[in-house]
Design a protein around this motif. Structure first.
Motif, PDB file in Angstrom:
ATOM      1  N   GLU A  75      46.259  38.182  32.178  1.00 37.43           N
ATOM      2  CA  GLU A  75      46.207  38.800  33.501  1.00 37.43           C
ATOM      3  C   GLU A  75      44.794  39.270  33.802  1.00 37.43           C
ATOM      4  O   GLU A  75      43.903  39.183  32.957  1.00 37.43           O
ATOM      5  CB  GLU A  75      47.171  39.985  33.569  1.00 37.43           C
ATOM      6  N   ALA A  76      44.620  39.794  34.980  1.00 35.65           N
ATOM      7  CA  ALA A  76      43.341  40.365  35.386  1.00 35.65           C
ATOM      8  C   ALA A  76      43.580  41.777  35.921  1.00 35.65           C
ATOM      9  O   ALA A  76      44.663  42.082  36.405  1.00 35.65           O
ATOM     10  CB  ALA A  76      42.676  39.513  36.456  1.00 35.65           C
ATOM     11  N   ALA A  77      42.570  42.610  35.796  1.00 37.35           N
ATOM     12  CA  ALA A  77      42.624  43.972  36.328  1.00 37.35           C
ATOM     13  C   ALA A  77      41.314  44.255  37.049  1.00 37.35           C
ATOM     14  O   ALA A  77      40.257  43.756  36.653  1.00 37.35           O
ATOM     15  CB  ALA A  77      42.842  44.977  35.208  1.00 37.35           C
ATOM     16  N   LEU A  78      41.388  45.048  38.096  1.00 37.92           N
ATOM     17  CA  LEU A  78      40.206  45.371  38.904  1.00 37.92           C
ATOM     18  C   LEU A  78      39.802  46.816  38.714  1.00 37.92           C
ATOM     19  O   LEU A  78      40.644  47.702  38.588  1.00 37.92           O
ATOM     20  CB  LEU A  78      40.482  45.132  40.385  1.00 37.92           C
ATOM     21  N   VAL A  79      38.491  47.026  38.718  1.00 35.82           N
ATOM     22  CA  VAL A  79      37.915  48.366  38.776  1.00 35.82           C
ATOM     23  C   VAL A  79      37.054  48.393  40.032  1.00 35.82           C
ATOM     24  O   VAL A  79      36.125  47.593  40.171  1.00 35.82           O
ATOM     25  CB  VAL A  79      37.058  48.699  37.541  1.00 35.82           C
ATOM     26  N   ASN A  80      37.379  49.285  40.943  1.00 31.00           N
ATOM     27  CA  ASN A  80      36.579  49.464  42.153  1.00 31.00           C
ATOM     28  C   ASN A  80      35.630  50.627  41.924  1.00 31.00           C
ATOM     29  O   ASN A  80      36.039  51.686  41.458  1.00 31.00           O
ATOM     30  CB  ASN A  80      37.476  49.740  43.354  1.00 31.00           C
ATOM     31  N   VAL A  81      34.361  50.410  42.258  1.00 31.36           N
ATOM     32  CA  VAL A  81      33.331  51.427  42.067  1.00 31.36           C
ATOM     33  C   VAL A  81      32.815  51.846  43.442  1.00 31.36           C
ATOM     34  O   VAL A  81      32.472  50.996  44.274  1.00 31.36           O
ATOM     35  CB  VAL A  81      32.162  50.892  41.203  1.00 31.36           C
ATOM     36  N   TYR A  82      32.775  53.151  43.660  1.00 34.31           N
ATOM     37  CA  TYR A  82      32.320  53.723  44.930  1.00 34.31           C
ATOM     38  C   TYR A  82      31.155  54.664  44.669  1.00 34.31           C
ATOM     39  O   TYR A  82      31.135  55.372  43.669  1.00 34.31           O
ATOM     40  CB  TYR A  82      33.439  54.513  45.606  1.00 34.31           C
ATOM     41  N   VAL A  83      30.205  54.699  45.596  1.00 31.80           N
ATOM     42  CA  VAL A  83      29.114  55.662  45.509  1.00 31.80           C
ATOM     43  C   VAL A  83      29.370  56.758  46.534  1.00 31.80           C
ATOM     44  O   VAL A  83      29.799  56.488  47.659  1.00 31.80           O
ATOM     45  CB  VAL A  83      27.733  54.993  45.725  1.00 31.80           C
ATOM     46  N   ASN A  84      29.157  57.986  46.113  1.00 34.22           N
ATOM     47  CA  ASN A  84      29.253  59.146  46.999  1.00 34.22           C
ATOM     48  C   ASN A  84      27.818  59.569  47.298  1.00 34.22           C
ATOM     49  O   ASN A  84      27.100  60.028  46.404  1.00 34.22           O
ATOM     50  CB  ASN A  84      30.042  60.261  46.312  1.00 34.22           C
ATOM     51  N   LEU A  85      27.407  59.389  48.544  1.00 31.28           N
ATOM     52  CA  LEU A  85      26.022  59.614  48.936  1.00 31.28           C
ATOM     53  C   LEU A  85      25.743  61.072  49.284  1.00 31.28           C
ATOM     54  O   LEU A  85      26.626  61.800  49.723  1.00 31.28           O
ATOM     55  CB  LEU A  85      25.667  58.743  50.137  1.00 31.28           C
TER      56      LEU A  85
END
Length: 182
Positions: A75-85
């Motif tokens: 399977e595959a798994a996602l990691v979403n990365v966000y920047v807080n400015l």
């Protein structure tokens, strides 16, 4: 602001990711724009987990040992990365319009993934080691708003004629610069 979407794939054996290092790649002066980084992923129970970390020296280490990312077998798994400015402003520790931001996952340092069976190998989207990066993003403070000219039934003649007016709003004391849009 989303900056990375990381896809982890498991072949033949499931694994868990316990540590991630997200690195800011551009000019160290641009680090002033980043307040923190947030990652979002799913654990083994399928629950969404978020973690936030303030970067140090251009990178943020996420220790998610207590609630690791789970990648199921084949399977595959996602990691979403966000920047807080940070707020855009004139102070040295505030973001500046034009700061360039680019982030990547380092698999050389600060990364730990373990297979759930002995003698198994893992890989990340076909890359066994190195860096997996995102696009360069630019901090922008204001966007002009356009409004049609209210003059009706005006004949155009040779010379300059105002067709559209636009207004740019910004904080008091902020320098403005316009760029050609097209």
């Amino acid at each position: 602001v989303p900056v990375l979407n990381l896809r982890f794939s498991a072949i033949n054996v499931p694994f868990k990711v316990y540590r991630l290092r997200i690195v800011q790649a551009e000019n160290p002066d641009y680090r002033r724009s980043v307040h923190s980084l947030t990652i979002a992923y799913h654990n083994q129970a399928g629950q969404e987990v978020t973690a936030t970390q303030a970067p140090r020296n251009g990178y943020a280490d996420f220790n998610i040992m207590a609630n690791p990312l789970y990648v199921g077998q084949d399977e595959a798994a996602l990691v979403n990365v966000y920047v807080n400015l940070r707020v855009i402003g004139p102070q040295d520790n505030q973001a500046k319009t034009g700061d360039q931001l680019r982030f990547f996952l380092s698999t050389n340092q600060g990364f730990l993934a373990m297979a759930m069976r002995q003698q198994a190998r893992w890989y990340i989207s076909g890359v066994s080691h190195g860096e997996i990066g995102g696009n360069i993003m630019v901090v922008r403070g204001t966007v002009p708003t356009f409004a049609a000219d209210l003059q009706n039934n005006v004949d155009l003649a040779n010379g300059q004629v105002e067709l559209y007016r636009f207004r740019v709003s910004a904080s008091e004391g902020t320098n403005l610069a316009l760029k050609k849009l097209f």
